[in-house]
Write a protein that holds these residues in place. Structure first.
Motif, mmCIF file in Angstrom:
data_model
loop_
_atom_site.group_PDB
_atom_site.id
_atom_site.type_symbol
_atom_site.label_atom_id
_atom_site.label_comp_id
_atom_site.label_asym_id
_atom_site.label_seq_id
_atom_site.Cartn_x
_atom_site.Cartn_y
_atom_site.Cartn_z
ATOM 1 N N LYS A 22 -21.386 -34.396 25.764
ATOM 2 C CA LYS A 22 -19.901 -34.107 25.474
ATOM 3 C C LYS A 22 -19.202 -35.134 24.760
ATOM 4 O O LYS A 22 -18.130 -35.631 24.816
ATOM 5 C CB LYS A 22 -19.156 -33.771 26.738
ATOM 6 N N PHE A 23 -20.246 -35.948 23.917
ATOM 7 C CA PHE A 23 -19.731 -36.902 23.064
ATOM 8 C C PHE A 23 -18.899 -36.437 22.010
ATOM 9 O O PHE A 23 -19.319 -35.554 21.232
ATOM 10 C CB PHE A 23 -20.937 -37.792 22.644
ATOM 11 N N ALA A 60 -13.774 -50.893 28.839
ATOM 12 C CA ALA A 60 -14.118 -51.980 29.641
ATOM 13 C C ALA A 60 -14.517 -51.338 31.020
ATOM 14 O O ALA A 60 -14.182 -51.889 32.191
ATOM 15 C CB ALA A 60 -13.216 -53.338 29.905
ATOM 16 N N VAL A 61 -14.684 -49.995 31.012
ATOM 17 C CA VAL A 61 -15.165 -49.161 32.531
ATOM 18 C C VAL A 61 -16.429 -48.798 32.459
ATOM 19 O O VAL A 61 -16.880 -49.477 33.490
ATOM 20 C CB VAL A 61 -14.210 -47.894 32.325
ATOM 21 N N GLY A 74 -11.928 -40.890 38.430
ATOM 22 C CA GLY A 74 -10.672 -39.903 37.894
ATOM 23 C C GLY A 74 -11.161 -38.677 37.874
ATOM 24 O O GLY A 74 -12.495 -38.214 37.825
ATOM 25 N N PHE A 75 -10.226 -37.779 38.310
ATOM 26 C CA PHE A 75 -10.508 -36.359 38.368
ATOM 27 C C PHE A 75 -10.339 -35.575 37.141
ATOM 28 O O PHE A 75 -9.248 -35.047 36.840
ATOM 29 C CB PHE A 75 -9.694 -35.705 39.612
ATOM 30 N N PHE A 76 -11.163 -35.697 36.190
ATOM 31 C CA PHE A 76 -11.200 -35.128 34.694
ATOM 32 C C PHE A 76 -12.258 -34.258 34.804
ATOM 33 O O PHE A 76 -13.303 -34.511 34.974
ATOM 34 C CB PHE A 76 -11.132 -36.373 33.789
ATOM 35 N N VAL A 77 -12.158 -33.135 33.746
ATOM 36 C CA VAL A 77 -13.190 -32.165 33.684
ATOM 37 C C VAL A 77 -14.644 -32.761 33.151
ATOM 38 O O VAL A 77 -15.609 -32.404 34.051
ATOM 39 C CB VAL A 77 -12.750 -31.016 32.756
ATOM 40 N N ASP A 78 -14.366 -33.319 32.254
ATOM 41 C CA ASP A 78 -15.709 -34.039 32.009
ATOM 42 C C ASP A 78 -16.437 -34.888 33.052
ATOM 43 O O ASP A 78 -17.768 -35.101 33.062
ATOM 44 C CB ASP A 78 -15.777 -34.788 30.619
ATOM 45 N N ALA A 111 -19.024 -40.843 31.509
ATOM 46 C CA ALA A 111 -18.826 -41.389 30.405
ATOM 47 C C ALA A 111 -17.197 -41.218 29.921
ATOM 48 O O ALA A 111 -16.813 -41.226 28.728
ATOM 49 C CB ALA A 111 -19.566 -41.265 29.023
ATOM 50 N N HIS A 112 -16.522 -40.763 30.806
ATOM 51 C CA HIS A 112 -14.964 -40.389 30.605
ATOM 52 C C HIS A 112 -14.395 -41.479 29.602
ATOM 53 O O HIS A 112 -13.722 -40.960 28.447
ATOM 54 C CB HIS A 112 -14.460 -40.072 31.745
#
Ligand SMILES: NC(=O)c1ccc[n+]([C@@H]2O[C@H](COP(=O)([O-])OP(=O)(O)OC[C@H]3O[C@@H](n4cnc5c(N)ncnc54)[C@H](O)[C@@H]3O)[C@@H](O)[C@H]2O)c1
Ligand SMILES: [Zn+2]
Ligand SMILES: [Zn+2]
Length: 396
Positions: free
Chosen positions: A317-318, A261-262, A268-272, A289-290
Motif C-alpha cells: 500500500k505504498f 519519526a514514528v 491509530g485506527f486507520f484503514v491501512d 507503515a501508516h
C-alpha cells in the motif's frame, strides 16, 4: 557483571552475565555510567525485530568511563566517552564518505549473510540490536566492549554531566540528520510525525536550520506540549484528521518537508494501519507503515520527505504513484552518528541545543525491566528513561 537481557516479547531481565573482554586490538571496555532506553528498543521489546536470541544484552545509547584499552585504541583509561550506536571501522569506502551506518566492516563475517540476503548488502553493526546487526552486547549493563574505539567514541570534557551529552549516542544526531535529510530552506513549513525523542529533536533541529513553522503530530498531550515549548504548532491525530489539518494550516499547499519519526509501530485506527496490524498478527507482514504513507500523501508537490523512523521488512500500500507524480525526494537511514557528534557536542556546550528536557525518569540499572514497562505502557508521561548502573535502588 549485571546487565539487561532479552528473553522474548515483553520479557527483559536484569541478570548476572560474563564480563566483556578485549577481543581485538582496537577494542576498549567502558564502565557504563548512563544508558537510555530508546524507541528502537521498544521494537525489540514488542518482538518485531528478527534474529534476537534469549540472553542478548540490550542497549545502544550509553556512555561511561574507559577502564581497559586494546593496544590500538586511541582512548586512555579514565576518559569519559559517549559511544555512537553504530559500529563502524572508519576506513572502508562508506566510512570514507562519512556514511558510517553503511560501514562494510561493522558486522562480524558470520553475521553478514542475513542482511546481505534481506537488504542486498550488509550494514554497519549496532550495539544490542539482534544478530542481524552483529550480535554485539549492548550498553544497558555495567560494562561493555566497544569495537573500533579509535573511531567511534567521543571524549567529553571534565565537568559536563552525563545527562547533557548522553543523547549524542543516538537520538540527538538522529533528529538532526532527520532535519538535514529534509533539506530545509529558510521559511519552510516542516511537519514532523511523532513527538518521541527523535521527533522532538527533529523539531528543535528544523527550527535551527531555518524552518519558519514546524507542525508536530502525535496523540499524547504531554509529548505535544513539549513540541509546543520549542515553538511547534501541533496536531493531535485523535482530535483532528492529520491530512485535512495540514492542508488547512498550509493554505492547501502541504508542508515543504515531512519527517516521519514514528516508524514501524504506528498507532491509530486507520484503514491501512488496521490491515497492517492484521497482517502482523498473522505473520504476513511486520511493519505498520501508516505515517510514512501519510507523509507522502500530505507533502507538497516537489517537497521532501525524511524518514529517520525505523522499518525492517517489506510494506505494501505504498503510494509510489503519489511519490512519483508529485516529484518528491525521500532520504532515510540509520544515523551516521560519528559524523554528527563533534558539532553537536559543541552545540550542547554552547547551550544552542537543550537535551535534558527530555528525561522523565532516572532509574538504577537493576530496575531496567520496570523502565521498559513504563516507557512501553505510558508513552504520554514517560518521554525518556535513563538507567544509571551505580544508582541506589529506589525505596519500595
Ligand atoms: N534512523 C535511526 O538511526 C534511528 C535512531 C533512533 C530511533 N529511530 C527510530 O525513530 C522512531 C522514533 O523513535 P523514538 O525514540 O522517538 O520513539 P517513540 O516510540 O518514543 O516515539 C514515537 C512517537 O510516535 C507517535 N505516533 C505513533 N503513531 C503515530 C501516528 N500515526 N501519527 C503521529 N504520531 C504517531 C507515538 O505516539 C510516539 O510518541 C522509531 O522508529 C525508532 O526506531 C531511528
Ligand atoms: Zn536509540
Ligand atoms: Zn567502515
Amino acid at each position: 557483571m549485571r546487565a539487561l537481557t532479552w528473553h522474548g516479547k515483553h520479557d527483559v531481565r536484569v541478570e548476572s552475565v560474563d564480563d566483556p573482554e578485549i577481543l581485538n586490538p582496537r577494542d576498549t571496555i567502558i564502565r557504563v555510567t548512563s544508558t537510555a532506553i530508546c524507541g528502537s528498543d521498544l521494537h525489540l521489546y514488542d518482538g518485531f525485530i528478527p534474529t534476537m536470541m534469549k540472553g542478548d544484552v540490550l542497549g545502544h545509547e550509553f556512555m561511561g568511563e574507559v577502564v581497559e584499552t586494546g593496544p590500538r585504541s586511541t582512548l586512555k583509561k579514565g576518559e569519559r566517552v559517549v559511544v555512537p550506536f553504530t559500529i563502524a571501522c572508519g576506513a572502508c569506502y562508506h566510512c570514507g564518505k562519512h556514511q558510517y551506518s553503511a560501514c562494510d566492516n561493522g558486522l562480524p563475517a558470520d553475521n553478514q549473510d542475513i542482511a546481505q540476503e534481506l537488504y542486498g548488502q550488509p550494514m554497519s553493526g549496532l550495539f544490542g540490536y539482534s544478530h542481524m546487526t552483529g550480535g554485539y552486547s549492548g550498553g544497558q549493563a555495567e560494562y561493555v566492549r566497544v569495537p573500533f574505539s579509535d573511531v567511534g567514541p567521543i571524549v567529553i570534557p571534565e565537568g559536563v554531566e552525563d545527562d547533557k551529552v548522553l543523547f549524542l549516542s543516538d537520538i540527538l544526531p538522529t533528529g538532526w540528520m532527520a532535519a538535514e535529510n529534509a533539506a530545509i530552506e529558510k521559511g519552510d513549513t516542516v511537519a514532523v510525525w511523532g513527538c518521541g525523542p527523535v521527533g522532538l529533536f527533529a523539531v528543535q533541529s528544523a527550527f535551527l536550520m531555518g524552518a519558519e513553522r514546524v507542525i508536530a503530530i502525535d496523540h499524547f498531550p504531554h509529548r505535544l506540549a513539549l513540541a509546543k515549548k520549542f515553538g511547534a504548532e501541533t496536531i493531535n491525530f485523535e482530535e483532528s484528521k492529520t491530512y485535512e489539518a495540514l492542508m488547512e494550516m498550509t493554505g492547501g499547499i502541504g508542508p515543504d518537508a515531512c519527517i516521519d519519526a514514528v516508524g514501524l509501530e504506528a498507532h491509530g485506527f486507520f484503514v491501512d494501519n488496521v490491515i497492517d496490524q492484521i497482517k502482523g498478527s498473522t505473520f504476513l507482514g511486520t511493519d505498520r507503515a501508516h505515517s510514512i504513507r501519510q507523509a507522502i500523501i500530505a507533502c507538497r508537490k516537489g517537497g521532501r520527505v525524511s524518514m529517520p523512523a525505523v522499518y525492517g521488512g517489506f510494506i505494501d500500500k505504498f503510494p509510489l504513484g503519489a511519490f512519483m507524480e508529485k516529484g518528491l525526494t525521500l532520504r532515510t537511514g540509520q544515523t551516521h552518528v560519528q559524523h554528527y557528534m563533534p558539532a553537536l557536542l559543541n552545540a550542547i556546550l554552547e547551550d544552542k541545543i537543550d537535551t535534558t528536557f527530555l528525561i522523565s525518569h532516572r532509574l538504577p540499572l537493576e530496575q531496567a525491566a520496570e523502565g521498559y514497562r513504563m516507557f512501553h505502557d505510558d508513552q504520554n508521561e514517560v518521554t525518556k528513561v535513563v538507567l544509571k548502573p551505580g544508582l541506589e535502588l529506589a525505596a519500595e
